[in-house]
Design an enzyme around this catalytic site. Structure first.
Site, mmCIF file in Angstrom:
data_model
loop_
_atom_site.group_PDB
_atom_site.id
_atom_site.type_symbol
_atom_site.label_atom_id
_atom_site.label_comp_id
_atom_site.label_asym_id
_atom_site.label_seq_id
_atom_site.Cartn_x
_atom_site.Cartn_y
_atom_site.Cartn_z
ATOM 1 N N LYS A 27 -30.347 13.693 -3.354
ATOM 2 C CA LYS A 27 -29.754 12.677 -2.474
ATOM 3 C C LYS A 27 -30.317 11.298 -2.801
ATOM 4 C CE LYS A 27 -29.704 11.309 2.358
ATOM 5 N NZ LYS A 27 -30.019 11.666 3.743
ATOM 6 N N GLU B 86 -39.978 15.643 -8.876
ATOM 7 C CA GLU B 86 -39.787 16.972 -9.470
ATOM 8 C C GLU B 86 -38.422 17.054 -10.163
ATOM 9 O OE1 GLU B 86 -40.815 16.330 -6.413
ATOM 10 O OE2 GLU B 86 -42.260 17.813 -5.687
ATOM 11 N N GLY C 123 -31.242 16.147 3.954
ATOM 12 C CA GLY C 123 -31.367 17.142 2.883
ATOM 13 C C GLY C 123 -31.264 18.568 3.392
ATOM 14 N N ARG C 124 -31.998 18.882 4.451
ATOM 15 C CA ARG C 124 -32.031 20.270 4.942
ATOM 16 C C ARG C 124 -30.766 20.666 5.696
ATOM 17 N NH1 ARG C 124 -35.566 16.748 7.054
ATOM 18 N NH2 ARG C 124 -35.640 16.369 9.294
ATOM 19 N N GLU D 149 -39.370 21.157 8.925
ATOM 20 C CA GLU D 149 -39.266 19.744 8.571
ATOM 21 C C GLU D 149 -38.560 18.978 9.698
ATOM 22 O OE1 GLU D 149 -39.080 18.410 4.209
ATOM 23 O OE2 GLU D 149 -37.083 17.866 4.906
ATOM 24 N N HIS E 94 -43.254 47.533 5.440
ATOM 25 C CA HIS E 94 -44.331 48.156 4.668
ATOM 26 C C HIS E 94 -45.375 47.127 4.261
ATOM 27 C CE1 HIS E 94 -42.106 51.942 4.423
ATOM 28 N NE2 HIS E 94 -41.060 51.150 4.457
ATOM 29 N N LYS F 299 -47.013 12.572 -1.009
ATOM 30 C CA LYS F 299 -46.321 12.011 -2.182
ATOM 31 C C LYS F 299 -47.055 10.778 -2.687
ATOM 32 C CE LYS F 299 -41.595 13.458 -0.999
ATOM 33 N NZ LYS F 299 -40.264 13.037 -0.568
HETATM 34 O O1 LIG Z 1 -32.457 15.375 -2.454
HETATM 35 P P1 LIG Z 1 -33.707 14.617 -2.729
HETATM 36 O O2 LIG Z 1 -33.584 13.161 -2.387
HETATM 37 O O3 LIG Z 1 -34.169 14.816 -4.148
HETATM 38 O O4 LIG Z 1 -34.845 15.150 -1.765
HETATM 39 C C1 LIG Z 1 -35.314 16.459 -1.798
HETATM 40 C C2 LIG Z 1 -36.097 16.826 -0.569
HETATM 41 O O5 LIG Z 1 -37.257 16.032 -0.420
HETATM 42 C C3 LIG Z 1 -37.532 15.821 0.959
HETATM 43 O O6 LIG Z 1 -37.342 14.479 1.225
HETATM 44 C C4 LIG Z 1 -38.924 16.232 1.338
HETATM 45 O O7 LIG Z 1 -39.873 15.898 0.387
HETATM 46 C C5 LIG Z 1 -36.532 16.685 1.691
HETATM 47 O O8 LIG Z 1 -36.257 16.267 2.963
HETATM 48 C C6 LIG Z 1 -35.379 16.679 0.750
HETATM 49 O O9 LIG Z 1 -34.504 17.721 1.021
#
Ligand SMILES: O=P(O)(O)OC[C@H]1O[C@](O)(CO)[C@@H](O)[C@@H]1O
Length: 544
Positions: A220, A226, A277-278, A365, A396, A511
């Site tokens: 987003k 990452e 995002g979530r 979150e 189990h 971060k």
């Molecule tokens: O879609 P993006 O901007 O890469 O963000 C990934 C995720 O990182 C977060 O901001 C948390 O670090 C989430 O809320 C989000 O879903």
């Protein structure tokens, strides 16, 4: 929980919400909680109670006879919902009011419109709640449909790698894995999320034919460390294999983000700043990958199930018939009045193997918050710790603690009458699916009623609250409804606690520090000296 902080000055007086403890329903519920319903008492769970304490919507049934509530408790919870104006807040959300904010403080200041992403079905008899947002999504959906038709016709691609993390990975991945019985022939989806280079390496090594592989980069913000790192790593791999990334890479991102650069991609899909995002699995974050792997029609059925559950959440004012609100209130009862810190979500469906992982982000979150919507530290508990694994495997593993441990763990069981593939066998008079469901029902009852014997080692106290969510079969429609059930449960709980469930400031500090560590690594890589006197350098030097 701190209630004051020098760093937190109230700038604006006067709250629209009574404080939690002043709510008449809270006072009443605290009174009831002194002597809550005893599930372990003789005949506490009867067929009449089981038949009465249930609610259904969108093909899902919620059984709650095994929660520590009686009718008076449910009435008081219903009053709590009224006093905290949960329907007013849900309507504000669905209508597109700016609710993602903290009054008088710097905050995201956004609308929250994931429901508009699936408010696309009503042939416009009834205008969508947030028409502009739904219309924009219709444009993305028709672009997606055309793209899917093109891919089906050309048959160029068999595999897709989704690169994303958090909301751009967990929800979509959980949905894809949940619908393997509906997968398109000769289509496979793979996921790379962790910045651990072994994650990408393992996926790349497993791809049968890179020349037939699409890469969908999903972010987003278009700026997540990452995701950008993994995109670069995978691009580099394509180039090394003699392939042109421009012919393979597509993206999903926010309009205007650093990734919004159509020249770099085969095709770009968009999400909007009002999709958290979530909460984004039913936006384009989930759309292209799910439509590629499962077919566009199946993706549409997920949206339909979610939309119908949205209707239940906003339209059904009786809490005993409103599944998300009922589940939210039972959770608040367990959390705030019975004092339980965690919640286990235990799907009796291997297909839901990553569903609890998605719920961890969705719930923790959203509701892992210590201030209310006006910036005051809360003096009551908010979101619980969410965890869980599919049954029967979990039985189990950690169920010993659930039955006899010193902490009570409320559980939400999820199960289905039929399997997805229907590949089952009658062994000793019952099918595997029946064996699975017998275990689900047995665990629910065992937790609730317990079993007292003279041998303390074999004693089960019981009185351990849980509920059961049942569906006929985990199909795309039912999965969409289940997803939205939890999205609205979380939102309703946030409304009850009067917190902002739609930002995530708590992930920022880590971060910032990670970037400072990266500066140190850069210096080390260049052979420059790093100061021996600060904590960060000292920690880096601990790496063996
Ligand atoms: O879609 P993006 O901007 O890469 O963000 C990934 C995720 O990182 C977060 O901001 C948390 O670090 C989430 O809320 C989000 O879903």
């Amino acid at each position: 929980i701190p209630t004051t902080s020098p760093g937190l000055m109230r700038l604006k007086g006067g709250s629209s919400m009574p404080t939690w403890s002043d709510n008449p329903a809270v006072i009443k519920l605290r009174e009831i909680a002194k002597n809550p319903y005893d599930l372990s008492a003789k005949d506490a769970i009867s067929p009449a109670r089981i038949n009465m304490m249930q609610a259904s919507a969108c093909g899902l049934k919620l059984l709650y006879a095994t929660e520590r509530v009686d009718e008076a408790t449910v009435d008081a919870l219903s009053n709590l919902a009224k006093e905290r104006d949960v329907f007013g807040k849900m309507k504000a959300m669905m209508d597109g009011e700016v609710i993602n904010k903290i009054e008088s403080y710097e905050s995201e200041n956004r609308k929250v419109l994931h429901t508009a992403m699936r408010d696309v079905f009503d042939k416009r008899n009834e205008a969508p709640a947030a028409k502009e947002a739904s219309d924009l999504e219709m444009t993305e959906l028709s672009k997606l449909k055309d793209w899917c038709n093109k891919l089906d016709k050309e048959k160029t691609f068999t595999d897709l790698i989704l690169i994303g993390i958090g909301g751009s990975d967990l929800g979509p991945r959980a949905l894809y894995l949940a619908l393997q019985g509906y997968k398109k022939d000769n289509r496979r989806v793979h996921f790379v999320s962790n910045v651990d280079p072994d994650d990408a390496a393992m996926v790349l090594k497993s791809i049968p034919d890179l020349s037939k592989t699409l890469v969908l980069v999903c972010s987003k913000s278009g700026g997540t460390l990452e995701t950008l790192t993994n995109e670069q790593l995978v691009r580099d791999y394509f180039v090394k294999k003699g392939l042109d990334p421009k012919k393979h890479f597509a993206c999903v991102t926010g309009k205007g983000s650093p990734m919004d650069n159509p020249a770099e991609y085969l095709i770009s899909f968009y999400m909007f700043d009002y999709i958290g995002g979530r909460y984004s699995a039913t936006s384009m974050v989930g759309g292209p990958m799910l439509a590629f792997g499962l077919g566009y029609q199946n993706y549409e059925m997920i949206l339909k199930g979610a939309h119908d559950m949205d209707r239940n959440a906003i339209g059904e004012k009786d809490v005993r018939k409103n599944l998300p609100l009922l589940l939210a209130l039972l959770g608040v009862w367990n959390r705030n009045f019975l004092g339980h810190q965690t919640l286990a979500v235990l799907p009796y469906s291997q297909a839901l193997v990553r569903f609890t992982a998605h719920l961890q982000q969705l719930d923790m979150e959203s509701n892992g918050k210590h201030i209310d919507r006006e910036g005051r530290f809360v003096d009551y508990a908010t979101g619980p710790i969410i965890w869980g694994e599919p049954g029967t495997n979990g039985q189990h593993s950690f169920y010993q603690l659930i039955h006899q441990g010193t902490d009570v763990v409320p559980c939400e069981f999820v199960g289905f009458t039929n399997s997805q593939f229907g590949m089952d066998l009658d062994v000793k008079g019952t099918t595997s699916q029946q064996k699975l469901n017998s275990n689900l029902l047995a665990q629910s009852l065992a937790m609730a009623q317990g079993h007292i014997t003279s041998n303390p080692n074999k004693c089960f106290d019981g009185n351990r609250p849980n509920c059961v969510i049942l569906g006929k079969k985990l199909d795309p429609y039912t999965l969409g409804a289940l997803l939205a059930l939890y999205e609205h449960k979380v939102a309703f709980q946030g409304f009850l606690w009067d917190i902002n469930s739609f930002d995530q400031e708590g992930v920022q500090l880590g971060k910032v520090l990670a970037n400072q560590f990266l500066d140190i690594y850069q210096k080390v890589n260049k052979g420059e000296a790093v100061p021996a006197t600060d904590n960060l350098s000292a920690l880096v030097q601990q790496m063996p």
